[in-house]
Design a protein around this motif. Sequence first.
Motif, PDB file in Angstrom:
ATOM      1  N   GLU A 109      -0.197   5.736  21.186  1.00  0.00           N
ATOM      2  CA  GLU A 109       1.235   5.486  21.363  1.00  0.00           C
ATOM      3  C   GLU A 109       1.602   5.358  22.833  1.00  0.00           C
ATOM      4  O   GLU A 109       2.384   4.490  23.213  1.00  0.00           O
ATOM      5  CB  GLU A 109       2.048   6.590  20.690  1.00  0.00           C
ATOM      6  N   ARG A 112       0.109   2.101  24.098  1.00  0.00           N
ATOM      7  CA  ARG A 112       0.840   0.990  23.496  1.00  0.00           C
ATOM      8  C   ARG A 112       2.174   0.768  24.198  1.00  0.00           C
ATOM      9  O   ARG A 112       2.550  -0.376  24.518  1.00  0.00           O
ATOM     10  CB  ARG A 112       1.043   1.264  22.009  1.00  0.00           C
ATOM     11  N   ALA A 113       2.887   1.840  24.459  1.00  0.00           N
ATOM     12  CA  ALA A 113       4.198   1.744  25.111  1.00  0.00           C
ATOM     13  C   ALA A 113       4.064   1.189  26.524  1.00  0.00           C
ATOM     14  O   ALA A 113       4.860   0.344  26.958  1.00  0.00           O
ATOM     15  CB  ALA A 113       4.864   3.116  25.126  1.00  0.00           C
ATOM     16  N   GLU A 114       3.046   1.661  27.258  1.00  0.00           N
ATOM     17  CA  GLU A 114       2.872   1.186  28.635  1.00  0.00           C
ATOM     18  C   GLU A 114       2.494  -0.289  28.673  1.00  0.00           C
ATOM     19  O   GLU A 114       3.003  -1.064  29.499  1.00  0.00           O
ATOM     20  CB  GLU A 114       1.816   2.026  29.348  1.00  0.00           C
ATOM     21  N   ARG A 116       3.083  -2.582  26.321  1.00  0.00           N
ATOM     22  CA  ARG A 116       4.215  -3.395  25.875  1.00  0.00           C
ATOM     23  C   ARG A 116       5.221  -3.596  27.001  1.00  0.00           C
ATOM     24  O   ARG A 116       5.725  -4.707  27.223  1.00  0.00           O
ATOM     25  CB  ARG A 116       4.901  -2.727  24.683  1.00  0.00           C
ATOM     26  N   ALA A 117       5.513  -2.534  27.730  1.00  0.00           N
ATOM     27  CA  ALA A 117       6.489  -2.628  28.819  1.00  0.00           C
ATOM     28  C   ALA A 117       5.964  -3.530  29.934  1.00  0.00           C
ATOM     29  O   ALA A 117       6.700  -4.382  30.456  1.00  0.00           O
ATOM     30  CB  ALA A 117       6.807  -1.235  29.353  1.00  0.00           C
ATOM     31  N   GLU A 123       9.511  -4.691  20.822  1.00  0.00           N
ATOM     32  CA  GLU A 123       9.160  -3.707  19.800  1.00  0.00           C
ATOM     33  C   GLU A 123       9.186  -4.416  18.444  1.00  0.00           C
ATOM     34  O   GLU A 123      10.198  -4.977  18.044  1.00  0.00           O
ATOM     35  CB  GLU A 123      10.173  -2.557  19.800  1.00  0.00           C
TER      36      GLU A 123
END
Length: 268
Positions: A109, A112-114, A116-117, A123
Amino acid sequence: MTDHALRLLRENPRLAALAEFPFDFCLDRAEYGHVEPVRLVSGGALEIVAGDAGGGSYFVCEDGSVLYADSEGSAGIIGSGFDEAFEILIGLGGEEDLDEEEEEYFGYEVARAELRAALGFPERSRVELEALLDAAQARTWPDFLLLNAEEGCAYELIGPPPPPLWECVRRPDGFAGDPADEPLYTWTDLALEQGLSNVARAALIQRFDAIYLDQGLLRRADDPTRLDTAELTLLADRLERVGEPLPAEGARRLHAALRETPDGSRTR
């Protein structure tokens, strides 16, 4: 169908490291190539851009589509471009095999967040990503069917099976009866007449692969203890016609090797 994400991964060691762990997408593995020489049935260009720890490879095709091939003989399109493919990869990676605690332990997670940003990915829900993947995989056949370049045999499709051949061609006016009752060669010949050479080529190669793995497909309807090897000669001729000499020669060798004795057994 852009390569924005690929460029950023190549330029940014931190992002490349996150792609490699936990998502098992390693840019450095590209330099080693795939486990065997491969080519597309269409003859289109392939560029290997990454690999995984299991010997799988990620290729960018001539039109920008991304094809994944594993080391066990399966392959398929996973995105219409690199950005889409990588978004799907990180969005779906890990969730299917790991429980919530394992996801947290391996850092999916957070990574994934890093990613995506940094890459500007939106999202998306798992359902949305799975729909994108399904659509991509459905485009694999016929043009992106992957072949072993040394033997001419096809990789198994990752994703749905190909459509019936009669749905890929324009059927003649006045055609009657169940199209499924027509032999394969009715449709491959029609595909060639209509300029759909990749449809014919893919179907013929896959038919020979199926027979090679299971010669029981040649059993005679009137006497299942015996084989009718005439189809192998037909296949060899058609494969030569579509410019596939390797499987054509394989069909001829198999035809020569299958010799039936009076009691219906066969030798090789």
